[in-house]
Design a protein around this motif. Structure first.
Motif, mmCIF file in Angstrom:
data_model
loop_
_atom_site.group_PDB
_atom_site.id
_atom_site.type_symbol
_atom_site.label_atom_id
_atom_site.label_comp_id
_atom_site.label_asym_id
_atom_site.label_seq_id
_atom_site.Cartn_x
_atom_site.Cartn_y
_atom_site.Cartn_z
ATOM 1 N N GLY A 80 0.786 -1.229 0.000
ATOM 2 C CA GLY A 80 0.000 0.000 0.000
ATOM 3 C C GLY A 80 0.813 1.271 0.000
ATOM 4 O O GLY A 80 0.421 2.259 0.624
ATOM 5 N N ASP A 81 1.956 1.255 -0.708
ATOM 6 C CA ASP A 81 2.793 2.454 -0.831
ATOM 7 C C ASP A 81 2.936 2.779 -2.318
ATOM 8 O O ASP A 81 3.972 2.496 -2.928
ATOM 9 N N PRO A 82 1.878 3.365 -2.930
ATOM 10 C CA PRO A 82 1.894 3.560 -4.382
ATOM 11 C C PRO A 82 2.975 4.514 -4.875
ATOM 12 O O PRO A 82 3.469 4.355 -5.991
ATOM 13 N N ALA A 83 3.348 5.503 -4.050
ATOM 14 C CA ALA A 83 4.360 6.460 -4.499
ATOM 15 C C ALA A 83 5.694 5.755 -4.706
ATOM 16 O O ALA A 83 6.367 5.952 -5.735
ATOM 17 N N ARG A 84 6.082 4.926 -3.750
ATOM 18 C CA ARG A 84 7.357 4.208 -3.894
ATOM 19 C C ARG A 84 7.250 3.110 -4.953
ATOM 20 O O ARG A 84 8.229 2.824 -5.656
ATOM 21 N N ALA A 85 6.075 2.512 -5.079
ATOM 22 C CA ALA A 85 5.882 1.517 -6.138
ATOM 23 C C ALA A 85 6.091 2.162 -7.503
ATOM 24 O O ALA A 85 6.826 1.641 -8.351
ATOM 25 N N ALA A 86 5.452 3.316 -7.714
ATOM 26 C CA ALA A 86 5.573 4.007 -8.996
ATOM 27 C C ALA A 86 7.016 4.395 -9.283
ATOM 28 O O ALA A 86 7.500 4.239 -10.409
ATOM 29 N N ALA A 87 7.713 4.892 -8.260
ATOM 30 C CA ALA A 87 9.107 5.305 -8.447
ATOM 31 C C ALA A 87 9.970 4.116 -8.871
ATOM 32 O O ALA A 87 10.825 4.236 -9.761
ATOM 33 N N HIS A 88 9.740 2.964 -8.259
ATOM 34 C CA HIS A 88 10.543 1.789 -8.598
ATOM 35 C C HIS A 88 10.197 1.259 -9.990
ATOM 36 O O HIS A 88 11.101 0.873 -10.751
ATOM 37 N N PHE A 89 8.916 1.241 -10.341
ATOM 38 C CA PHE A 89 8.558 0.786 -11.686
ATOM 39 C C PHE A 89 9.142 1.724 -12.744
ATOM 40 O O PHE A 89 9.615 1.284 -13.794
ATOM 41 N N ARG A 90 9.126 3.028 -12.457
ATOM 42 C CA ARG A 90 9.680 4.001 -13.389
ATOM 43 C C ARG A 90 11.188 3.780 -13.556
ATOM 44 O O ARG A 90 11.717 3.788 -14.684
#
Length: 281
Positions: A80-90
């Motif tokens: 449930g940490d979408p900001a860090r998820a998005a950063a890692h996928f990017r």
């Protein structure tokens, strides 16, 4: 063991391997991916993916690091940490594209698009999927393009944009047919059929559901057949064909029980109750 789906046995072997060779990044990564599949996102981050990244960094193994960064994105999404998820996928997409791994980059971009879509950043999600589609097109990979079209359809469906969803699903189905991917045609037919139901095109939806049911029966795809039977039963109920709906739901329940699809069985039990009420039982 991993490819055979024997994850528990694989974990034992992998744990023994990293105990004797703590610099084995691949083993740490596989342990992390197994933890994610088991729903243990924080454990994946702390116990497995962090040492995996350190091991690959020591070896200057950029491809391995990209795989770990992508897995970290999945783990952060899980907790449930979408900001860090998005950063890692990017970051994973950028690393993979730099390595010339267009397929991997497209995969990371698809992951990123879903994080954006769930977070309500629909314009960002659309732009990210378009970039993934560009990579797939450049590789001349119509199967991946069909996957991305399906993603776009699902995202539009989540927003209730049925006309847009229909366009994406039709494109995905056309690609699957051209590729001759029977199971893919079955799944795409179900997706398009469900969207057609929402727009009131019941006859067209029934044709697609029947095609999906024929394909799943022929290929032995029990999950696909359960979904097809359930979809057809829903249309039967709309047409007041109670006996036909009951028979399909009974078939679906039998298959779901054989396949141990517990959540699906719960949904089918609800459908059986609806049918019983409609028939006056």
């Amino acid at each position: 063991l991993e490819t055979a789906g024997r994850h528990a046995e694989a974990n034992v072997e992998l744990s023994s391997l990293v105990a004797t060779d703590p610099q084995n990044g691949e083993a740490w990564l596989l342990l992390g991916q197994n933890a994610i599949r088991a729903g243990e996102g924080q454990r994946a981050i702390d116990d497995y993916l962090t040492p995996a990244r350190l091991a690959f960094n020591r070896l200057d193994h950029v491809r391995g690091e990209a795989d770990v960064v992508n897995a970290l994105g999945a783990a952060f999404e899980l907790i449930g940490d979408p900001a860090r998820a998005a950063a890692h996928f990017r970051d994973a997409a950028a690393l993979r594209e730099r390595l010339g791994d267009a397929r991997g980059a497209a995969g990371s971009l698809r992951n990123l698009a879903w994080v954006d879509a769930v977070g309500g950043r629909h314009a960002d999600a659309d732009a990210t999927l378009a970039e993934a589609r560009r990579l797939a097109s450049a590789m001349d990979d119509p199967a991946l393009e069909a996957d991305i079209a399906t993603d776009a359809g699902l995202m539009a469906e989540e927003r209730g944009l049925w006309t847009k969803a229909l366009g994406h699903y039709r494109e995905a189905l056309s690609m699957r047919r051209a590729l001759g991917q029977l199971e893919g045609v079955g799944e795409a037919s179900l997706n398009l059929g469900f969207a057609l139901v929402q727009t009131g095109s019941f006859a067209d939806a029934r044709s697609l559901f029947e095609e999906a049911e024929r394909i799943s029966t022929g290929t032995g795809d029990r999950i696909g057949r359960v979904r097809s039977l359930h979809a057809l039963a829903s249309l039967d109920l709309r047409a007041d064909a109670i006996d036909a709906a009951a028979a399909r739901i009974e078939q679906a329940m039998h298959l779901a029980t054989e396949t141990n699809l517990v959540p699906v069985r719960a949904v089918l039990h609800v459908e059986q109750s609806r049918i019983a009420r409609r028939s006056g039982d």
